[in-house]
Design an enzyme around this catalytic site. Structure first.
Site, PDB file in Angstrom:
ATOM      1  N   PHE A 189       0.808  -1.217   0.000  1.00 30.82           N
ATOM      2  CA  PHE A 189       0.000   0.000   0.000  1.00 30.82           C
ATOM      3  C   PHE A 189       0.843   1.269   0.000  1.00 30.82           C
ATOM      4  O   PHE A 189       0.440   2.299   0.508  1.00 30.82           O
ATOM      5  CB  PHE A 189      -0.985   0.008   1.182  1.00 30.82           C
ATOM      6  CG  PHE A 189      -1.848  -1.221   1.241  1.00 30.82           C
ATOM      7  CD1 PHE A 189      -2.701  -1.547   0.193  1.00 30.82           C
ATOM      8  CD2 PHE A 189      -1.789  -2.068   2.327  1.00 30.82           C
ATOM      9  CE1 PHE A 189      -3.484  -2.692   0.243  1.00 30.82           C
ATOM     10  CE2 PHE A 189      -2.567  -3.213   2.386  1.00 30.82           C
ATOM     11  CZ  PHE A 189      -3.413  -3.522   1.332  1.00 30.82           C
ATOM     12  N   ARG A 190       2.073   1.174  -0.563  1.00 31.85           N
ATOM     13  CA  ARG A 190       2.993   2.308  -0.636  1.00 31.85           C
ATOM     14  C   ARG A 190       3.393   2.848   0.742  1.00 31.85           C
ATOM     15  O   ARG A 190       3.789   4.005   0.878  1.00 31.85           O
ATOM     16  CB  ARG A 190       2.422   3.437  -1.514  1.00 31.85           C
ATOM     17  CG  ARG A 190       2.213   3.012  -2.962  1.00 31.85           C
ATOM     18  CD  ARG A 190       1.965   4.186  -3.871  1.00 31.85           C
ATOM     19  NE  ARG A 190       1.810   3.751  -5.248  1.00 31.85           N
ATOM     20  CZ  ARG A 190       2.812   3.522  -6.099  1.00 31.85           C
ATOM     21  NH1 ARG A 190       4.056   3.680  -5.684  1.00 31.85           N
ATOM     22  NH2 ARG A 190       2.582   3.131  -7.333  1.00 31.85           N
ATOM     23  N   LEU A 191       3.314   2.006   1.747  1.00 30.72           N
ATOM     24  CA  LEU A 191       3.770   2.385   3.090  1.00 30.72           C
ATOM     25  C   LEU A 191       5.219   1.931   3.244  1.00 30.72           C
ATOM     26  O   LEU A 191       5.566   1.107   4.090  1.00 30.72           O
ATOM     27  CB  LEU A 191       2.863   1.764   4.150  1.00 30.72           C
ATOM     28  CG  LEU A 191       1.407   2.218   4.077  1.00 30.72           C
ATOM     29  CD1 LEU A 191       0.543   1.443   5.061  1.00 30.72           C
ATOM     30  CD2 LEU A 191       1.302   3.716   4.344  1.00 30.72           C
TER      31      LEU A 191
END
Length: 211
Positions: A189-191
């Site tokens: 999740f692009r974390l």
């Protein structure tokens, strides 16, 4: 760096595998070794960014030829665009991207010229054709045709014959001496995980960044 389309949230936001590192060169060496076992082509490829006299940036891919606690070394024609820009500013930035590992390392710092002994040793290790090419190529300057390049290669091949091919005076190496690193690892999740090292005297300070 693609979106993760899973409907399940990430089980954790920290990897634990590098966030506790305190020395960037050791961590870089570990990541490079991982890349050497995973990347299908040129795990030592890196983008080198420079700026021209107007501040306009340029970036291109080169091959890392050595690194230690002093910095990152690559070799080039000093009369090329990147050579001229680095000599003018004595600063550069690097980017390693290992897609198969979903990792990046960013480096920036000042630039030194390697010693003649280092340049001579590396130049002597290159294939004969590459050593002739270093003489024949007027790197980054206009080329009228492929034939003109091949003609120059043939002429230098005849000039040197079967004898030694000395290193051209305009061909040597640069060492980027890091003032900072950023290690980046893809997360769901692009974390992403981002760990920064900044030089502080003889040591390093570390911090984490939001993705």
């Amino acid at each position: 760096m693609t979106e993760n389309l899973s409907d399940n949230p990430p089980s954790e936001l920290t990897t634990g595998d590098f966030s506790g590192a305190t020395e960037p060169f050791r961590l870089f060496g570990e990541w490079l070794r991982d890349a050497e076992g995973k990347e299908p082509n040129d795990p030592n490829a890196m983008a080198v960014a420079t700026v021209d006299e107007t501040g306009m940036p340029n970036v291109r891919m080169v091959l890392l030829k050595g690194f230690d606690q002093q910095g990152f070394v690559f070799y080039t024609n000093f009369e090329s665009r990147k050579g001229r820009e680095i000599l003018a500013s004595r600063k550069a930035a690097l980017l390693f991207h290992w897609k198969s590992l979903r990792r990046q390392v960013r480096v920036r710092g000042t630039v030194e010229i390697v010693s003649d002994a280092e340049a001579n040793d590396y130049y002597a290790s290159r294939p004969r054709g590459s050593r002739i090419g270093a003489w024949a190529s007027q790197q980054s300057r206009p080329l009228e045709s492929r034939f003109a390049l091949e003609k120059a290669v043939a002429e230098y091949g005849l000039k040197f014959g079967l004898g030694d091919i000395p290193r051209p005076p305009h061909w040597s190496g640069f060492r980027i001496v890091p003032s900072g690193f950023e290690f980046w690892h893809d997360r769901p999740f692009r974390l992403h995980d981002r760990l920064v090292f900044e030089r502080a005297g003889d040591g390093w300070t570390t911090s984490r960044l939001y993705p």
